[in-house]
Motif scaffolding. Structure first.
Motif, PDB file in Angstrom:
ATOM      1  N   GLN A   1       0.831  -1.216   0.000  1.00 35.12           N
ATOM      2  CA  GLN A   1       0.000   0.000   0.000  1.00 35.12           C
ATOM      3  C   GLN A   1       0.863   1.263   0.000  1.00 35.12           C
ATOM      4  OE1 GLN A   1      -2.960  -0.468   3.164  1.00 35.12           O
ATOM      5  NE2 GLN A   1      -4.387  -1.363   1.681  1.00 35.12           N
TER       6      GLN A   1
ATOM      7  N   GLU B   1       1.622   1.964  -3.406  1.00 25.38           N
ATOM      8  CA  GLU B   1       0.425   1.940  -4.269  1.00 25.38           C
ATOM      9  C   GLU B   1       0.556   0.899  -5.382  1.00 25.38           C
ATOM     10  OE1 GLU B   1      -0.448   5.939  -5.524  1.00 25.38           O
ATOM     11  OE2 GLU B   1      -1.308   6.401  -3.566  1.00 25.38           O
TER      12      GLU B   1
ATOM     13  N   TYR C   1      -6.718  -5.163  -2.447  1.00 22.05           N
ATOM     14  CA  TYR C   1      -5.839  -6.179  -1.870  1.00 22.05           C
ATOM     15  C   TYR C   1      -6.665  -7.303  -1.238  1.00 22.05           C
ATOM     16  CZ  TYR C   1      -2.523  -2.348  -2.326  1.00 22.05           C
ATOM     17  OH  TYR C   1      -1.764  -1.329  -2.834  1.00 22.05           O
TER      18      TYR C   1
ATOM     19  N   CYS D   1      -2.839  -0.010   8.089  1.00 22.86           N
ATOM     20  CA  CYS D   1      -3.103  -0.242   6.667  1.00 22.86           C
ATOM     21  C   CYS D   1      -4.442   0.401   6.281  1.00 22.86           C
ATOM     22  CB  CYS D   1      -3.169  -1.746   6.375  1.00 22.86           C
ATOM     23  SG  CYS D   1      -1.609  -2.595   6.647  1.00 22.86           S
ATOM     24  N   ASP D   2      -4.614   0.650   4.995  1.00 24.36           N
ATOM     25  CA  ASP D   2      -5.884   1.166   4.474  1.00 24.36           C
ATOM     26  C   ASP D   2      -6.859  -0.008   4.354  1.00 24.36           C
ATOM     27  OD1 ASP D   2      -8.030   2.139   3.118  1.00 24.36           O
ATOM     28  OD2 ASP D   2      -6.931   2.526   1.244  1.00 24.36           O
TER      29      ASP D   2
ATOM     30  N   TYR E   1      -8.872  -3.488   1.401  1.00 19.53           N
ATOM     31  CA  TYR E   1      -8.428  -4.859   1.707  1.00 19.53           C
ATOM     32  C   TYR E   1      -9.607  -5.733   2.116  1.00 19.53           C
ATOM     33  CZ  TYR E   1      -6.377  -8.564   4.685  1.00 19.53           C
ATOM     34  OH  TYR E   1      -6.051  -9.756   5.278  1.00 19.53           O
TER      35      TYR E   1
END
Lengths: 364, 364
Positions: free
Chosen positions: A83, A86, A91, A110-111, A115
């Motif tokens: 991430q 990018e 994910y 994490c974003d 995900y």
């Protein structure tokens, strides 16, 4: 290359072991661009030679979806790294436990909107890219665990992946997932190992009397101990709970049998009760061995061990409007022919059999 | 009616359940005169209708051999009664434990010179005469336990029986036999039941994720609890010993996993060690799944589920001078076609394949 991919056109597979390489092979059959990476350069090379894709160059074009196919403990680290650069729009992972990687991803910042944790239930006894096959996911459940933060587009990307691989998507809460796999996979594996461990000291005469029963009970005990250590340590508490209950039942059965051997006739009832509970539990497994709630019909078909044959068979079923609910393969090791047992709704059995026959398959 | 019987021309089968009726059917195929009796008149009738023989009239002609196919606890009582009326020249049984009936026969004052305890290792998941087949013993081990008192002619009669049924005779001490079957059959059955019992309370989602692994581990748990209660109570101490060891290993694995879940990283090594022992034990089972000491080649052949087909196949092998060391059948329930995997010495594999092909079988 049966059809154009829908939703995802480029995928990065991180970890070219059995599952990662199998995902890549399945995607390649649908014309998806696949990039591959692994901590072992040799494993990537094998996967590339198998036609699973090309080696990934960090810093290249962003892919639609990254499939993180590494042990559960390392999923979140990879997610964070990918991430940061990018590397992908969305994910997922394919690890056999789900609460741990999600929790670690949250802790690492994490974003989570991009995900979706996933788990295809498609183990084989072998491991490594050389054992990979595009068809291992066909008709098998594929669990996915969207959270509150997950974006609908991330979910759509993962559903496309599952569809392209031929799996049956099953939405499940991560904690419920881990308890489920403890019950139906991880704890049975340890129990099989404990039964098999007793054979280490067995006499040759005893082993010569072994029949299909003990072979079945202990088959999964042939799995890779290092791989399974990682799996079990990632799902430690739920597995421990199941194993404690199994150990308690077995110790109680042993105590009852000790009492029987000193003429306590009532004690045997406690053994019968465990056997009856075993019957009841066994009958709850869906499919041909039980599960009245899902009384599928089984269509048996002879298949060759050629790449893509099972995929072609599923395509014929799909074209005939028949949904294959489960598939079981009986392959003798090293032999080119096997029997596939396809579970379908009873009203579809004859339709499927006819469709397969008309495409040249042998359906008894 | 492939050949003339050698040594035994008339047999009384006491107990027309699965094993007794299967023995009778196998003997009938060789032209042996078979008399049948059972405490259930209905079971005798079914067996007679299947062509297994004619109903026994007590007080009729003495037969060459009586096969006592009743639960282990009742073998000695039957032996005593039959010997009192001189119903047969020689006697054997097919019960799954051996020390108990021999000890009881001795205590009752039976004539031990005419009795050889036996045990064909040929269980099926089903029970009763309707599930009987003449070919269930083909290529399977058949344990027999002569004692110091046993006459050589009694042994010869039982060896004839085993040969006519197509079994592989394995001479074994009764106590060693019971410890062996505890290890390779009885304790694995209870362990499978304990794993299956955990599924009673499982969610439908969990069961929907079940794959081939848990199906294999729990398959034998579908067996008849009452039948297995009798088997286990007849071999109580040896089974208890194995179950105690399995329960101890599982409790230790559970404790190690509990420690892992509170970050004791060293604890997982104890789980790995159990998995490694499971690998080692698994690899000791002879046949296709391991056993380097007996590296058989496997010839796969498609067989129909017709009476006598497997027997004809063994006849072809015998005529070709090939000894079949083990056989494994994969039959889908209710379907007419299956795959038989025949284990033979590697140098015989091609000979057998050619012989089978020339007799019209499909050998991939």
């Amino acid at each position: 290359m049966n059809e154009r991919p829908r939703g995802i056109e480029s995928v990065l597979v991180v970890g070219t072991g059995l599952i990662g390489t199998s995902v890549a092979l399945a995607l390649r059959e649908h014309g998806v661009t696949v990039k591959l990476t692994d901590q072992s350069p040799g494993a990537v090379r094998v996967a590339c030679e198998l036609g699973a894709g090309d080696e990934w160059e960090p810093g290249g074009d962003r892919v639609d979806l990254a499939v993180i196919a590494v042990p559960p403990q390392f999923v979140a680290d990879w997610l964070l790294d990918l991430q940061k650069t990018e590397a992908a729009r969305f994910y997922t992972d394919v690890a056999s436990v789900k609460a741990l990687p999600i929790e670690q991803a949250r802790r690492l910042g994490c974003d989570l909107s991009a995900y979706v944790a996933g788990h295809p239930l498609a183990g084989r006894e072998r491991s490594g890219p050389g054992a990979a096959r595009a068809d291992v996911f066909l008709g098998r459940p594929w669990a996915y665990c969207p959270g509150r933060e997950t974006s609908p587009r991330a979910v759509a990307a993962v559903l496309s992946l599952i569809e392209l691989c031929g799996g049956n998507a099953v939405k499940v809460d991560p904690v419920a997932h881990d308890e489920a796999v403890a019950l139906i996979s991880h704890a049975p594996h340890v129990a099989a190992s404990a039964v098999a461990a007793r054979l280490v000291g067995a006499s040759d005469t005893a082993l010569g009397l072994a029949g299909p029963g003990v072979r079945d009970v202990t088959r999964v005990a042939g799995g890779d101990p290092d791989l399974w250590t990682v799996i079990l340590s990632g799902n430690a508490r739920p597995v421990a709970e199941v194993l404690e209950a199994v150990a308690t039942d077995l110790a109680a059965a042993a105590a009852a049998l000790r009492a029987v051997s000193v003429d306590d006739d009532g004690a045997i009832a406690r053994v019968t009760e465990l056997l009856r509970r075993g019957n009841a539990g066994r009958s709850r497994i869906p499919g041909k061995h039980g599960g009245p709630a899902r009384a599928y019909a089984v269509v048996q078909v002879l298949v060759g061990d050629r790449p893509g044959e099972l995929a072609r068979l599923f395509q014929v079923a799909q074209d005939a409007g028949v949904n294959i609910e489960d598939v079981r393969l009986e392959h003798a090791p090293g032999l080119p022919l096997g029997a596939a047992e396809l579970s379908v709704q009873p009203e579809s059995a004859e339709v499927l059999a006819e469709a397969l026959r008309s495409h040249g398959w042998h359906v008894p």
